[in-house]
Design a protein around this motif. Sequence first.
Motif, PDB file in Angstrom:
ATOM      1  N   TYR A 162       0.764  -1.242   0.068  1.00  0.00           N
ATOM      2  CA  TYR A 162      -0.038   0.002  -0.003  1.00  0.00           C
ATOM      3  C   TYR A 162       0.813   1.279   0.002  1.00  0.00           C
ATOM      4  N   ASN A 163       0.245   2.339  -0.199  1.00  0.00           N
ATOM      5  CA  ASN A 163       0.923   3.772  -0.124  1.00  0.00           C
ATOM      6  C   ASN A 163       0.107   4.571   0.606  1.00  0.00           C
ATOM      7  N   TYR A 164       0.624   5.525   1.307  1.00  0.00           N
ATOM      8  CA  TYR A 164      -0.428   6.714   1.751  1.00  0.00           C
ATOM      9  C   TYR A 164       0.488   7.899   1.781  1.00  0.00           C
ATOM     10  N   VAL A 165      -0.340   8.994   1.615  1.00  0.00           N
ATOM     11  CA  VAL A 165       0.261  10.068   1.346  1.00  0.00           C
ATOM     12  C   VAL A 165      -0.357  11.192   2.123  1.00  0.00           C
ATOM     13  N   ILE A 166       0.168  12.413   2.584  1.00  0.00           N
ATOM     14  CA  ILE A 166      -0.567  13.302   3.284  1.00  0.00           C
ATOM     15  C   ILE A 166      -0.583  14.699   2.591  1.00  0.00           C
ATOM     16  N   HIS A 167      -2.034  15.022   2.273  1.00  0.00           N
ATOM     17  CA  HIS A 167      -2.011  16.357   1.413  1.00  0.00           C
ATOM     18  C   HIS A 167      -2.523  17.312   2.462  1.00  0.00           C
ATOM     19  N   THR A 168      -1.402  18.162   2.301  1.00  0.00           N
ATOM     20  CA  THR A 168      -1.690  19.523   3.345  1.00  0.00           C
ATOM     21  C   THR A 168      -1.595  20.964   2.294  1.00  0.00           C
TER      22      THR A 168
END
Length: 342
Positions: free
Chosen positions: A279-285
Amino acid sequence: MSLLKRRGKMPELRKDPIIGRWIIISTERAKRPHDFKSTHTSPPEKECPFCRGKENMTPQEVYSIKNEKGEWVVRIIPSKNPFLEVNTELWKKGKGPYDLMGGGGIHEVVVETPYHIANMADLEAEDIRKVFFVYCQRFKEIEKNPSIKYVLIFKNYGWSAGGGRVKHSRSQIIATPVNLKRVKEELEGAKFYYNYHERCIFCDIIRQELTSKERLVLDEDGFIAFVPFASRFPFEVWILPKDHSCDFYKIEEEKLFFLSQVIKKILFKIKSLLKDPPYNYVIHTAPFRRPHPHYWSTIEEDFHWHIEITPRLTEVAGFEWGSGFYICPTLPEEAARYLREA
Ligand SMILES: [Zn+2]
Ligand SMILES: [Zn+2]
Ligand SMILES: [Zn+2]
């Protein structure tokens, strides 16, 4: 009528309300959790340079937090194969239709545990809290560099998600002198919605998901986790703070523990339900507001930080690359139900 009840075999097009991207829900090849093969075939593991005691195998750390014995528990090191480099001179030029820029930026690796644990799902919530605390600290430090516009934090877990040949839990920080296209699309979409409705689109989405509950996975301690209406990937999950905020790194310290508990639960559900998938995760800020402070004049009201977690259960094929259209073989409402029950 609920979306689940009118679920048929016919493909359905759904539009992402933020960036306007269409996706195809194709339940013709309907996929339930056990239909996905675990794609965990990967080349043999290499010697791990990230375990405690192997510090001489990595570049000098740039930041760490330590325990009472003075041993590191989370550390940040520069990437050995950086996409961007800190000390590159910042230059810009144009050649006809083409713009070029020096690759000045930051690329770092966050080693999330001193122990040889592969999946963040297997860390304690308290350890995950420390990782997110370190992200925030690093953000605050990088903000002082005036050439940086955006900081992207992401994780690649598992070989087919780009996780590499070392199975040691870690994530990456990339800081760039330009805004990123994917993020810009979201920023523009959110601003457009705000100009029209005078409301944050993410807050509206949260309200909708809490009301319908069809795609809701978790709602606790100020955070919500749900499967997005127009999921690109089966079992995609987004996590958002219920209180409006555009900057991830300005989160109050006491909320980090609640966030880490939600992350732990979601990652663990994904792991157990889908047999430990990549899996991947990304923080969008929001980006740092420079050098055009007025360009994003309503950003504090219109954008809302979030984490996108995307299990890698399907291959992205030529059609997706060529069209920007994603095909998702699992109904988001059904994915949410499986995740709730996992
Ligand atoms: Zn290791
Ligand atoms: Zn909001
Ligand atoms: Zn996003």
